[in-house]
Design an enzyme around this catalytic site. Sequence first.
Site, PDB file in Angstrom:
ATOM      1  N   MET A  44       1.418  -0.669   4.248  1.00 28.22           N
ATOM      2  CA  MET A  44       0.422  -1.222   3.301  1.00 28.22           C
ATOM      3  C   MET A  44      -0.301  -2.438   3.835  1.00 28.22           C
ATOM      4  O   MET A  44       0.581  -3.262   4.102  1.00 28.22           O
ATOM      5  CB  MET A  44       0.799  -1.432   2.017  1.00 28.22           C
ATOM      6  N   ASN A  45      -1.445  -2.592   3.714  1.00 32.12           N
ATOM      7  CA  ASN A  45      -2.186  -3.867   3.670  1.00 32.12           C
ATOM      8  C   ASN A  45      -3.134  -4.137   2.525  1.00 32.12           C
ATOM      9  O   ASN A  45      -2.506  -4.378   1.578  1.00 32.12           O
ATOM     10  CB  ASN A  45      -2.883  -4.153   4.977  1.00 32.12           C
ATOM     11  N   ASP A  46      -4.347  -4.742   2.501  1.00 33.93           N
ATOM     12  CA  ASP A  46      -4.887  -5.280   1.440  1.00 33.93           C
ATOM     13  C   ASP A  46      -4.974  -4.338   0.035  1.00 33.93           C
ATOM     14  O   ASP A  46      -5.066  -3.128   0.049  1.00 33.93           O
ATOM     15  CB  ASP A  46      -6.517  -5.239   1.768  1.00 33.93           C
ATOM     16  N   GLN A  85      -4.818  -0.366   1.027  1.00 34.39           N
ATOM     17  CA  GLN A  85      -4.974  -0.031   2.351  1.00 34.39           C
ATOM     18  C   GLN A  85      -3.559   0.686   2.741  1.00 34.39           C
ATOM     19  O   GLN A  85      -2.651   0.024   2.622  1.00 34.39           O
ATOM     20  CB  GLN A  85      -5.229  -1.166   3.330  1.00 34.39           C
ATOM     21  N   TRP A 115      -0.366  -0.265  10.994  1.00 38.59           N
ATOM     22  CA  TRP A 115      -1.770   0.009  10.356  1.00 38.59           C
ATOM     23  C   TRP A 115      -2.336   1.047  11.237  1.00 38.59           C
ATOM     24  O   TRP A 115      -2.253   1.274  12.448  1.00 38.59           O
ATOM     25  CB  TRP A 115      -2.617  -1.283  10.972  1.00 38.59           C
ATOM     26  N   SER A 141     -11.107  -1.221   2.996  1.00 42.35           N
ATOM     27  CA  SER A 141     -11.087  -1.995   1.741  1.00 42.35           C
ATOM     28  C   SER A 141     -12.352  -1.993   0.990  1.00 42.35           C
ATOM     29  O   SER A 141     -13.442  -1.889   1.323  1.00 42.35           O
ATOM     30  CB  SER A 141     -10.725  -3.401   2.093  1.00 42.35           C
ATOM     31  N   ARG A 151     -18.538  -4.719   6.057  1.00 41.06           N
ATOM     32  CA  ARG A 151     -17.383  -4.011   5.497  1.00 41.06           C
ATOM     33  C   ARG A 151     -17.036  -4.914   4.216  1.00 41.06           C
ATOM     34  O   ARG A 151     -17.622  -5.875   3.877  1.00 41.06           O
ATOM     35  CB  ARG A 151     -16.223  -3.905   6.574  1.00 41.06           C
ATOM     36  N   ASP A 152     -16.033  -3.946   3.577  1.00 43.03           N
ATOM     37  CA  ASP A 152     -15.297  -4.943   2.280  1.00 43.03           C
ATOM     38  C   ASP A 152     -16.187  -5.114   1.204  1.00 43.03           C
ATOM     39  O   ASP A 152     -16.130  -6.351   0.725  1.00 43.03           O
ATOM     40  CB  ASP A 152     -14.489  -6.078   2.823  1.00 43.03           C
ATOM     41  N   GLU A 201     -13.611 -11.776   5.965  1.00 41.70           N
ATOM     42  CA  GLU A 201     -13.162 -10.234   5.288  1.00 41.70           C
ATOM     43  C   GLU A 201     -13.157 -10.487   3.916  1.00 41.70           C
ATOM     44  O   GLU A 201     -13.090 -11.375   3.252  1.00 41.70           O
ATOM     45  CB  GLU A 201     -11.947  -9.941   6.094  1.00 41.70           C
ATOM     46  N   TRP A 230      -2.190 -11.014   9.082  1.00 41.07           N
ATOM     47  CA  TRP A 230      -2.397 -10.305  10.430  1.00 41.07           C
ATOM     48  C   TRP A 230      -1.506 -10.444  11.660  1.00 41.07           C
ATOM     49  O   TRP A 230      -1.453  -9.852  12.639  1.00 41.07           O
ATOM     50  CB  TRP A 230      -3.608 -10.142  10.638  1.00 41.07           C
TER      51      TRP A 230
HETATM   52  C1  FRU Z   1      -8.292  -7.133   5.802  1.00 35.63           C
HETATM   53  C2  FRU Z   1      -9.055  -5.927   6.696  1.00 35.63           C
HETATM   54  C3  FRU Z   1     -10.364  -5.524   5.949  1.00 35.63           C
HETATM   55  C4  FRU Z   1     -10.381  -4.125   6.319  1.00 35.63           C
HETATM   56  C5  FRU Z   1      -8.917  -3.555   6.061  1.00 35.63           C
HETATM   57  C6  FRU Z   1      -8.692  -2.407   7.229  1.00 35.63           C
HETATM   58  O1  FRU Z   1      -7.219  -7.133   6.229  1.00 35.63           O
HETATM   59  O2  FRU Z   1      -9.040  -6.125   8.074  1.00 35.63           O
HETATM   60  O3  FRU Z   1     -11.436  -6.295   6.531  1.00 35.63           O
HETATM   61  O4  FRU Z   1     -11.330  -3.418   5.459  1.00 35.63           O
HETATM   62  O5  FRU Z   1      -8.132  -4.934   6.428  1.00 35.63           O
HETATM   63  O6  FRU Z   1      -7.314  -2.038   6.873  1.00 35.63           O
END
Ligand code: FRU
Length: 514
Positions: A46-48, A64, A72, A106, A174-175, A227, A316
């Site tokens: 998992m990330n964001d 995420q 990832w 995200s 993005r985002d 981001e 990261w």
């Molecule tokens: C931030 C990021 C976002 C992107 C997502 C991809 O951690 O790099 O910019 O949408 O993670 O997993």
Amino acid sequence: MKKIILSLGLGLVVLPMLVWRSRAQEASYDQPWRPQYHFTPPKKFMNDPNGTVFYKGEYHLFYQYNPEGNVWGHMSWGHAVSTDLVHWQNLPIALHEDPGQYMVYSGSAVVDWDNTSGLCKNPDPQDHSCLVAVYTGAYKERQKQHIAFSNDRGRTWTNYSGNPVADLDAPDFRDPNVFWYARQHKWVMVTVLADERTLVILDSPDLKHWTKRSTFGPAGDVAGQWECPDLIELPVEGTNEKKWVLIINRNPGAPAGGTGVRYVIGKFDGANFASEVPDVPVLWADWGKDFYATNTWNDMPPIDGRVVWIGWFSNWQYANTEPTVLWRGAQSIPRTLMLRRYADGLRLVQRPVNELESLRHEKLHIMNASIAKVNQKLRDAGAKGEVYEFEAEFRPGQAEDIGFRLRKGKEVETLVGFDAVHSEVYVDRTRSGEVSFSKDFPGRHATRVEQNARVTLHVFLDRSSVEVFVNDGERVLSERIYPPPGSDVIELYANGPAAKVVSLTVWELASTWK
Ligand code: FRU
């Protein structure tokens, strides 16, 4: 994204060395290093945090998620709900990647109360609302904004047939973070052109048709990426005033190294954001290494007027190699946001959400005591363990240094202290256990505080994490740690005479996953 691919490579190299650990870990939440009151994914990477929104009594947390692996990749939106921001129920994946086409990066989610999108097909004739998620479709060469909708309280999702809804023909667009701007009766989206360190503001009457209105930045950054932006209106503590705050997640370049969260206080007129001061200062939300990619809840119950966010509890620099195996990645505790006035201007203040208090079992409360006395009381109270909360006020006296030793064991300890000589609060995890999985992990990370006669530290310990709120949220440090099981001693230290513990309360916290 370059960093991600590099780390991904490293992850594959390191993984075989860590396989032995998997035997000790069952597919449950009671494992070494598995936080007990923080959100972690049931399994995999998992990330964001994404799409945080409150709807019909539930706080939604999307995130995420890689359903296929421990690093990832294959980005999709995992999903959980909670009625109190503390106990989470895992739900099936909400949004899946479209293999070979795009990954689901995200974004945010909103309640379309009046069915502006025409996508709400609510069976209840009195209720026109539905949930709409806005995310980045990350194609091989281009990133575009998509929407998806749910007519069953987020349980199932359908991609809009007219996707993408916003496309600047760019590889790094993005985002999307979307909110309802009631003053002009429209939706506003903030997104980034990540590599250009530029915020893009768009608006829409219906979530389907977006018009670009303005850009902001670069401002204060000459390197790295922007981001996960956010634009929020925050109360100024003790007043009726509110101010707009732009949140910029910065990759890399944070004070402790790697990824971190910046903010800019300013003005927003529905189409343009401007910094309050012309020379945009670089202000940071967190001084530890592990707080990134924040998301604030949309549509919070108006009655409490809170703005609450959550951040990914990693960096990261090493997210793909953190030494857990069946699951990887955590979210911070949810925090309430506000602004507070200091001599040099307004600053962002964070407080843990009150709901966490429901987990407390008081172990000790003591006032005006020496370090030796407190340590004796801690032993007498049997205050040892891995899942704790502490509220302390220290007066260092002539001591140069005063603080907590947490998760202490044979040759391991994590220090949370106040260096009175340099007026700094710090977390030192150089000896916190497993630190060798990344050269960027071990270290002492610090933040300056205004005065050095007294300090208050509000500390949350959760097996593999420490969050420190200094002077009622003036500064925060968020850090992951990986001590061996059994290192559970809690004690105080001071280097020098006359150090005083003005007050200390110690709570053991209940697990939310039992
Ligand atoms: C931030 C990021 C976002 C992107 C997502 C991809 O951690 O790099 O910019 O949408 O993670 O997993």
